[in-house]
Design a protein around this motif. Structure first.
Motif, PDB file in Angstrom:
ATOM      1  N   ILE A  75       1.008  -1.228  -0.099  1.00 56.06           N
ATOM      2  CA  ILE A  75       0.115   0.002  -0.035  1.00 56.06           C
ATOM      3  C   ILE A  75       0.956   1.348  -0.092  1.00 56.06           C
ATOM      4  N   VAL A  76       0.831   2.123  -1.066  1.00 59.33           N
ATOM      5  CA  VAL A  76       1.359   3.382  -0.978  1.00 59.33           C
ATOM      6  C   VAL A  76       0.405   4.459  -0.715  1.00 59.33           C
ATOM      7  N   VAL A  77       0.477   5.044   0.488  1.00 62.97           N
ATOM      8  CA  VAL A  77      -0.521   6.438   0.911  1.00 62.97           C
ATOM      9  C   VAL A  77       0.138   7.636   0.337  1.00 62.97           C
ATOM     10  N   ILE A  96       3.355  15.276  -5.796  1.00 66.01           N
ATOM     11  CA  ILE A  96       2.906  14.160  -5.078  1.00 66.01           C
ATOM     12  C   ILE A  96       3.970  13.642  -3.985  1.00 66.01           C
ATOM     13  N   GLU A  97       3.345  13.316  -2.889  1.00 68.53           N
ATOM     14  CA  GLU A  97       4.127  12.814  -1.742  1.00 68.53           C
ATOM     15  C   GLU A  97       3.702  11.238  -1.247  1.00 68.53           C
ATOM     16  N   VAL A  98       4.729  10.636  -1.022  1.00 69.55           N
ATOM     17  CA  VAL A  98       4.318   9.246  -0.503  1.00 69.55           C
ATOM     18  C   VAL A  98       4.561   9.397   0.946  1.00 69.55           C
ATOM     19  N   LEU A  99       3.410   9.066   1.613  1.00 70.29           N
ATOM     20  CA  LEU A  99       3.348   9.598   3.052  1.00 70.29           C
ATOM     21  C   LEU A  99       3.835   8.232   3.883  1.00 70.29           C
ATOM     22  N   ASP A 100       3.618   6.941   3.237  1.00 72.07           N
ATOM     23  CA  ASP A 100       3.877   5.799   3.993  1.00 72.07           C
ATOM     24  C   ASP A 100       3.952   4.633   2.887  1.00 72.07           C
ATOM     25  N   VAL A 101       4.614   3.630   3.205  1.00 71.22           N
ATOM     26  CA  VAL A 101       4.634   2.339   2.303  1.00 71.22           C
ATOM     27  C   VAL A 101       4.334   1.377   3.422  1.00 71.22           C
ATOM     28  N   ILE A 102       3.244   0.419   3.068  1.00 78.40           N
ATOM     29  CA  ILE A 102       2.758  -0.427   4.151  1.00 78.40           C
ATOM     30  C   ILE A 102       2.901  -1.914   3.332  1.00 78.40           C
ATOM     31  N   VAL A 103       3.719  -2.609   3.580  1.00 72.65           N
ATOM     32  CA  VAL A 103       4.012  -4.003   2.858  1.00 72.65           C
ATOM     33  C   VAL A 103       3.213  -4.934   3.599  1.00 72.65           C
ATOM     34  N   ALA A 126      -3.403  -1.700   9.212  1.00 71.79           N
ATOM     35  CA  ALA A 126      -2.823  -0.823   7.922  1.00 71.79           C
ATOM     36  C   ALA A 126      -3.803   0.173   7.657  1.00 71.79           C
ATOM     37  N   THR A 127      -5.274  -0.115   7.618  1.00 72.91           N
ATOM     38  CA  THR A 127      -6.083   0.962   7.436  1.00 72.91           C
ATOM     39  C   THR A 127      -6.048   2.144   8.449  1.00 72.91           C
ATOM     40  N   CYS A 128      -5.730   1.847   9.793  1.00 73.57           N
ATOM     41  CA  CYS A 128      -5.796   2.851  10.688  1.00 73.57           C
ATOM     42  C   CYS A 128      -4.438   3.605  10.371  1.00 73.57           C
ATOM     43  N   ASP A 129      -3.119   2.783   9.869  1.00 71.70           N
ATOM     44  CA  ASP A 129      -2.170   3.552  10.011  1.00 71.70           C
ATOM     45  C   ASP A 129      -1.924   4.381   8.524  1.00 71.70           C
ATOM     46  N   LEU A 158      -2.537  10.144   6.533  1.00 70.17           N
ATOM     47  CA  LEU A 158      -3.316  11.213   5.803  1.00 70.17           C
ATOM     48  C   LEU A 158      -3.598  12.333   7.030  1.00 70.17           C
ATOM     49  N   ASP A 159      -3.752  12.253   8.110  1.00 75.02           N
ATOM     50  CA  ASP A 159      -4.094  13.174   8.987  1.00 75.02           C
ATOM     51  C   ASP A 159      -3.018  14.035   9.328  1.00 75.02           C
ATOM     52  N   ARG A 160      -1.739  13.257   9.311  1.00 78.32           N
ATOM     53  CA  ARG A 160      -0.628  14.161   9.509  1.00 78.32           C
ATOM     54  C   ARG A 160      -0.113  15.175   8.434  1.00 78.32           C
ATOM     55  N   PHE A 161      -0.483  14.622   6.953  1.00 79.27           N
ATOM     56  CA  PHE A 161      -0.384  15.455   5.915  1.00 79.27           C
ATOM     57  C   PHE A 161      -1.461  16.724   6.006  1.00 79.27           C
ATOM     58  N   VAL A 162      -2.462  16.460   6.337  1.00 77.05           N
ATOM     59  CA  VAL A 162      -3.657  17.504   6.290  1.00 77.05           C
ATOM     60  C   VAL A 162      -3.374  18.544   7.175  1.00 77.05           C
ATOM     61  N   ARG A 163      -2.811  18.138   8.457  1.00 74.25           N
ATOM     62  CA  ARG A 163      -2.532  19.085   9.468  1.00 74.25           C
ATOM     63  C   ARG A 163      -1.317  19.759   8.894  1.00 74.25           C
TER      64      ARG A 163
END
Length: 285
Positions: free
Chosen positions: A219-221, A233-240, A253-256, A261-266
């Motif tokens: 998952i690339v957030v 375009i920022e990659v906020l996290d990669v979840i393997v 993974a859903t919560c992470d 995204l929460d951190r990015f929006v803030r």
């Protein structure tokens, strides 16, 4: 009828120079946010609850960004605004994260959001490989047809949520990219996780993590923001996913992804669509 009207308007806007599109977009944002005040109270209240500094100023910036996005897309639909393609890219750190995720060799599940000009971001990602975006049908039929035509022209395949997992797995199996938004209220609480988002509990769709678990794709957030040069375009996290993902992993993974995204929006409050009724309860249990 609306589709034809939008296509005619796009042909006109395509002839505008970049500066004119920016000016008209800013005017449209001012009209929507400061004159008509479309959901303005809701936007500022949500920003205040999230602890955003200067919610009035940031809300005005959000409306201005939305207005500019409208004119950007109209210009693209009309065959103009070609400079936008060169003005959206990964930052260096995000490019390295994206390339590392591609090397896993299972395709990529992009956990996307309504940040920056998200339609432009999707078309930029489509340059990276075969891409399918899982999208909800827009209730205004003419606008839905207009958007889908633009997506198809720019290499963005669109699929409705029904059957999305099967379509997604097929795309990932061939090394493609599946884009699924994580900042919309899911249709049902049965497929959602509760997570704090911007200061209030929200339901987050587990579908992106479930697709990653079944396919082995990372998952690339990702999020998009405006900067002085254009769009980044920022990659906020990669979840393997692990070899044998559990339901707990899907939940985590859903919560992470939502917290990333929460951190990015803030950090970039005017780059997210606060107009969303993001914190409502899904229609179905």
């Amino acid at each position: 009828m609306l589709d034809l009207a939008l296509r005619a308007l796009a042909a006109v806007v395509a002839r505008f120079p970049e500066g004119a599109r920016v000016a008209f977009g800013a005017a449209l944002g001012w009209l929507a946010g400061s004159v008509l005040r479309i959901r303005r109270a809701q936007v500022e209240a949500a920003m205040t609850r999230a602890g955003i500094t200067s919610p009035r100023r940031e809300a005005a910036g959000m409306y201005r960004s939305l207005g500019q996005g409208v004119f950007e897309l109209l210009g693209l639909a009309g065959g103009g605004a070609r400079e936008l393609d060169a003005a959206i890219a990964f930052d260096d750190r995000s490019r390295a994260k994206w390339d590392a995720a591609r090397r896993v060799g299972r395709g990529i599940v992009v956990a996307a959001s309504h940040t920056g000009n998200w339609e432009l971001a999707a078309s930029a990602l489509a340059r990276e490989g075969d891409l399918v975006a899982i999208v909800k049908r827009i209730s205004v039929r003419g606008f839905d047809a207009f958007c889908n035509r633009l997506r198809a022209r720019r290499g963005v395949g669109a699929a409705l949520p029904d059957g999305a997992l099967a379509r997604g797995r097929a795309t990932l199996a061939s090394g493609g990219i599946v884009v699924m938004v994580i900042d919309q209220v899911p249709d049902s609480t049965r497929h959602a996780s509760r997570v704090d988002f911007l200061g209030a509990p929200a339901y987050a769709d587990r579908a992106p993590a479930a697709l990653a678990a079944r396919s082995g794709a990372p998952i690339v957030v990702a999020a998009c923001r405006r900067d002085g040069r254009g769009h980044t375009i920022e990659v906020l996290d990669v979840i393997v996913p692990p070899p044998r993902p559990s339901r707990t992993w899907i939940e985590t993974a859903t919560c992470d992804a939502t917290r990333a995204l929460d951190r990015f929006v803030r950090a970039h409050p005017r780059d997210w669509l606060w107009l969303h009724r993001r914190w409502r309860v899904p229609a179905r249990g």
